[in-house]
Design a protein around this motif. Sequence first.
Motif, PDB file in Angstrom:
ATOM      1  N   MET A   1     -36.887 -50.184   4.679  1.00 58.87           N
ATOM      2  CA  MET A   1     -38.293 -50.441   4.424  1.00 58.87           C
ATOM      3  C   MET A   1     -38.989 -50.708   5.754  1.00 58.87           C
ATOM      4  SD  MET A   1     -40.056 -53.435   2.123  1.00 58.87           S
ATOM      5  CE  MET A   1     -39.657 -52.686   0.568  1.00 58.87           C
ATOM      6  N   LYS A   2     -40.140 -50.108   5.928  1.00 60.18           N
ATOM      7  CA  LYS A   2     -40.904 -50.278   7.162  1.00 60.18           C
ATOM      8  C   LYS A   2     -41.797 -51.510   7.058  1.00 60.18           C
ATOM      9  CE  LYS A   2     -40.829 -45.424   8.227  1.00 60.18           C
ATOM     10  NZ  LYS A   2     -41.554 -44.230   8.546  1.00 60.18           N
ATOM     11  N   ARG A   4     -44.908 -51.844   7.662  1.00 54.21           N
ATOM     12  CA  ARG A   4     -46.186 -51.569   6.985  1.00 54.21           C
ATOM     13  C   ARG A   4     -46.010 -51.635   5.468  1.00 54.21           C
ATOM     14  NH1 ARG A   4     -50.949 -49.948   9.305  1.00 54.21           N
ATOM     15  NH2 ARG A   4     -50.083 -49.427  11.299  1.00 54.21           N
ATOM     16  N   GLU A   5     -44.878 -51.157   4.978  1.00 51.59           N
ATOM     17  CA  GLU A   5     -44.590 -51.244   3.541  1.00 51.59           C
ATOM     18  C   GLU A   5     -44.375 -52.694   3.125  1.00 51.59           C
ATOM     19  OE1 GLU A   5     -41.165 -48.765   3.560  1.00 51.59           O
ATOM     20  OE2 GLU A   5     -42.297 -46.920   3.272  1.00 51.59           O
ATOM     21  N   MET A   6     -43.725 -53.468   3.996  1.00 48.24           N
ATOM     22  CA  MET A   6     -43.514 -54.885   3.707  1.00 48.24           C
ATOM     23  C   MET A   6     -44.836 -55.629   3.625  1.00 48.24           C
ATOM     24  SD  MET A   6     -40.190 -55.793   6.030  1.00 48.24           S
ATOM     25  CE  MET A   6     -40.326 -57.540   5.744  1.00 48.24           C
ATOM     26  N   SER A   7     -45.805 -55.211   4.435  1.00 50.24           N
ATOM     27  CA  SER A   7     -47.094 -55.902   4.442  1.00 50.24           C
ATOM     28  C   SER A   7     -47.766 -55.818   3.076  1.00 50.24           C
ATOM     29  CB  SER A   7     -48.007 -55.348   5.537  1.00 50.24           C
ATOM     30  OG  SER A   7     -48.501 -54.071   5.197  1.00 50.24           O
ATOM     31  N   VAL A   8     -47.574 -54.707   2.371  1.00 47.15           N
ATOM     32  CA  VAL A   8     -48.143 -54.559   1.031  1.00 47.15           C
ATOM     33  C   VAL A   8     -47.511 -55.573   0.085  1.00 47.15           C
ATOM     34  CG1 VAL A   8     -48.366 -52.994  -0.937  1.00 47.15           C
ATOM     35  CG2 VAL A   8     -48.701 -52.135   1.381  1.00 47.15           C
ATOM     36  N   GLU A   9     -46.206 -55.777   0.212  1.00 45.72           N
ATOM     37  CA  GLU A   9     -45.526 -56.764  -0.634  1.00 45.72           C
ATOM     38  C   GLU A   9     -45.998 -58.182  -0.329  1.00 45.72           C
ATOM     39  OE1 GLU A   9     -41.340 -56.285  -1.004  1.00 45.72           O
ATOM     40  OE2 GLU A   9     -41.519 -54.138  -1.382  1.00 45.72           O
ATOM     41  N   GLN A  11     -49.023 -58.905   0.706  1.00 49.38           N
ATOM     42  CA  GLN A  11     -50.359 -58.986   0.101  1.00 49.38           C
ATOM     43  C   GLN A  11     -50.252 -59.246  -1.402  1.00 49.38           C
ATOM     44  OE1 GLN A  11     -52.186 -55.280   1.199  1.00 49.38           O
ATOM     45  NE2 GLN A  11     -52.326 -55.830   3.348  1.00 49.38           N
ATOM     46  N   GLU A  12     -49.301 -58.587  -2.043  1.00 51.57           N
ATOM     47  CA  GLU A  12     -49.099 -58.799  -3.483  1.00 51.57           C
ATOM     48  C   GLU A  12     -48.645 -60.229  -3.762  1.00 51.57           C
ATOM     49  OE1 GLU A  12     -46.341 -55.705  -4.482  1.00 51.57           O
ATOM     50  OE2 GLU A  12     -47.881 -54.144  -4.436  1.00 51.57           O
ATOM     51  N   CYS A  52     -47.003 -57.882  10.013  1.00 49.71           N
ATOM     52  CA  CYS A  52     -46.208 -56.705   9.640  1.00 49.71           C
ATOM     53  C   CYS A  52     -47.060 -55.436   9.653  1.00 49.71           C
ATOM     54  CB  CYS A  52     -45.591 -56.889   8.255  1.00 49.71           C
ATOM     55  SG  CYS A  52     -44.275 -58.105   8.192  1.00 49.71           S
ATOM     56  N   GLU A  53     -48.275 -55.537   9.162  1.00 49.74           N
ATOM     57  CA  GLU A  53     -49.154 -54.368   9.082  1.00 49.74           C
ATOM     58  C   GLU A  53     -49.538 -53.848  10.462  1.00 49.74           C
ATOM     59  OE1 GLU A  53     -53.386 -53.031   7.052  1.00 49.74           O
ATOM     60  OE2 GLU A  53     -52.681 -55.084   6.817  1.00 49.74           O
TER      61      GLU A  53
END
Length: 87
Positions: A1-2, A4-9, A11-12, A52-53
């Motif tokens: 997992m990158k 940037r993808e972790m940043s979405v998690e 945010q959630e 992360c983003e």
Amino acid sequence: MKLREMSVEYQEAAQIISDKIKLLKPGRPANDPELNALYKLRSEIRKVGEICENYYEKGYWRDDRFCFTQPVKVLQLTKSSLKQQVS
């Protein structure tokens, strides 16, 4: 997992905490310890998500609270040192 993808998690996760705050907030005093802990947690989760983003963007400053600024000390454990700790 990158990252940037972790940043979405992140945010959630921050949104879930925001929803929890909305449920708990009515009828509680402004200085309620549980709410204050949730506010702090949400703030830190948002900040880590932001890091992360933007991690690979040139010139982006990372927050020192979430970065190692000094080498981490590694403990050397031996049988004799373990025996001393138990005694």
